[in-house]
Design an enzyme around this catalytic site. Structure first.
Site, mmCIF file in Angstrom:
data_model
loop_
_atom_site.group_PDB
_atom_site.id
_atom_site.type_symbol
_atom_site.label_atom_id
_atom_site.label_comp_id
_atom_site.label_asym_id
_atom_site.label_seq_id
_atom_site.Cartn_x
_atom_site.Cartn_y
_atom_site.Cartn_z
ATOM 1 N N CYS A 135 41.358 45.461 34.082
ATOM 2 C CA CYS A 135 40.521 45.657 34.749
ATOM 3 C C CYS A 135 38.951 44.996 34.552
ATOM 4 C CB CYS A 135 39.765 47.084 34.500
ATOM 5 S SG CYS A 135 38.627 47.725 35.797
ATOM 6 N N CYS A 138 36.123 46.863 34.357
ATOM 7 C CA CYS A 138 35.364 48.068 33.627
ATOM 8 C C CYS A 138 35.479 47.495 31.920
ATOM 9 C CB CYS A 138 37.074 48.862 32.708
ATOM 10 S SG CYS A 138 38.186 49.345 34.337
ATOM 11 N N ASP A 139 36.080 46.731 31.729
ATOM 12 C CA ASP A 139 35.560 45.687 30.124
ATOM 13 C C ASP A 139 34.680 44.449 30.228
ATOM 14 O OD1 ASP A 139 37.540 48.063 29.771
ATOM 15 O OD2 ASP A 139 39.551 46.875 29.926
#
Ligand code: NAP
Length: 310
Positions: A135, A138-139
Site C-alpha cells: 500500500c 499507507c507507506d
C-alpha cells in the site's frame, strides 16, 4: 414463509456493498450491510481516482468513500461492524454466522472485494511492515528520498509507483514482461516519469535485509537468466488480487479457477437468492464504476427475488 431477520444482508462495505445498500434502502427493503473493518475497501488505499465520472478534477479514494458514506446515511442504511465467519445459504432462508451471533435473510449480496496477492518469495513475509508493503498510500511517506522497488505491470503497480515517486528519490518498477498491462494513459505517464526506471523481463526472487529492514532485492532476468541485486530501502508488491471468499468455505457457489464468484447478467450466483457484485465477481474489469454498476443490478435483482418469494 419462514420468519427472517432481514430481507437482504449485504456483505462487504466497499463501493459495491455501499451502492447495493443505497439501492436497497431506497427500495425500502429491511437491509443490513456487514463490514468487518472500515467502509471503503481497496479504494481507501487509493491515492487518486480520476476515472469515476462526476468528479472532473478527480478525488482521493478516502474522499470518495466519505461521499459514499454520506449518501448511504442519507437513506438510513443500517451498517454493522462484524465479521462473517461462515454461511449456510443453499436453502430459502440464508443464515449468516457472525462473530457472536447468526442472522437470517431472504437474500444475500456478496460484495467482499479482493486483496493483494503475495509473491511467496523469501523475505516477503519476514520484512512485511519493515520495508515490504502492499500500500503506497499507507507507506510511501516512510520512503522519502529513499530508493524502492515496485513489482508488477498492471494499473495498480503503475499508478502506485507514480505516487511512490512523489516521495522516493528512485523507484525501480520491476515487471516480468517487456510490455506493461496497465492502461495506456498510465503507461504514458510512467514512461515520462524521470524517477521511475522500468526493469523489464525481470522477476523478484528474494528480498534481503537486516534488523533495520529491507536493504536489497535479488532479481532475475527471465530472458537471459542473469541474476542481480538492487540496493533498495523498500519493496512494494502489486502483482494482482485474490477474491475475499474464505468465509464461503465449501459452499456450492460456483467460482472460476482463481476463486472469483461467477454470476449471471442479473448478478445472481449459482445459488438462488445469492448475488455477487464488484471485485469479488468474475468480471473482465475491476473499477469503481464497474463495482457500482454491478451493485445496482444486484440490489434490484435481489429486490425482485424477495418480492417473488414473499
Ligand atoms: P492485474 O491487472 O492483475 O496486474 C497484475 C500485474 O502483476 C501484471 O502486470 C502481472 O504481469 C503481474 N504479475 C502477476 N503475477 C506475477 C508474478 N508471480 N510475478 C511477477 N509479476 C506478476 O492487477 P492490479 O494491477 O492489481 O489490478 C487489479 C484490477 O484493479 C484490474 O482490473 C485493474 O484494472 C484495476 N485497477 C484499476 C485502476 C485504475 O483504473 N486506475 C487502478 C488500480 C487497479 P503480466 O502483465 O505479465 O500478467
Amino acid at each position: 414463509m419462514d420468519k427472517v431477520d432481514y430481507d437482504l444482508i449485504i456483505i462487504g462495505g466497499g463501493p459495491a456493498g455501499i451502492t447495493a445498500g443505497i439501492y436497497a434502502a431506497r427500495a425500502r427493503l429491511n437491509v443490513v450491510l456487514i463490514e468487518q473493518m472500515a467502509l471503503g475497501g481497496q479504494i481507501l488505499s487509493t491515492d487518486w481516482i480520476e476515472n469515476y465520472p462526476g468528479f472532473p478534477e478527480g478525488l482521493s479514494g478516502p474522499d470518495l468513500v466519505e461521499n459514499f458514506e454520506k449518501q448511504a446515511a442519507g437513506f438510513d442504511l443500517n451498517i454493522e461492524t462484524d465479521e462473517v465467519v461462515s454461511m449456510d445459504i443453499d436453502g430459502e432462508v440464508k443464515k449468516i454466522k457472525l462473530s457472536s451471533s447468526t442472522i437470517t435473510s431472504h437474500a444475500v449480496i456478496l460484495a467482499t472485494g479482493a486483496s493483494p496477492m503475495k509473491l511467496m518469495v523469501p523475505g516477503e513475509e519476514k520484512y512485511a511492515g519493515c520495508g515490504v508493503s502492499f500500500c503506497a498510500t499507507c507507506d510511501a511517506p516512510f520512503f522519502r528520498d529513499r530508493v524502492v522497488a515496485a513489482i508488477g505491470g498492471g494499473d495498480t503497480a503503475v499508478q502506485e509507483s507514480m505516487f511512490l515517486s512523489k516521495f522516493a528519490k528512485k523507484v525501480y518498477l520491476i515487471h516480468r514482461r517487456d510490455k506493461l498491462r496497465a492502461t495506456k494513459i498510465l503507461q504514458e505517464r510512467v514512461f515520462g516519469n524521470d524517477k521511475i526506471e522500468i526493469v523489464w523481463d525481470t522477476v523478484l526472487s528474494q528480498i534481503m535485509g537486516n534488523t533495520s529492514g529491507v536493504n536489497q532485492v535479488e532479481v532475475k532476468n527471465v530472458k537471459t537468466g542473469d541474476m542481480k541485486t538492487l540496493d533498495v530501502d523498500g519493496c512494494f508488491i502489486w502483482v494482482g488480487i485474490k477474491p475475499n471468499t474464505d468465509f464461503l468455505g465449501n459452499s456450492s457457489i460456483k467460482r472460476d479457477g482463481s476463486g472469483f464468484i461467477i454470476a449471471d447478467s442479473k448478478m445472481e450466483t449459482s445459488v438462488s437468492g445469492v448475488f455477487a457484485a464488484g471485485d469479488v465477481r468474475n468480471t473482465p474489469l475491476r473499477q469503481v464504476a464497474t463495482a457500482v454498476g454491478d451493485a445496482a443490478i444486484a440490489a434490484v435483482s435481489a429486490e425482485y427475488y424477495i418480492e417473488n418469494i414473499k
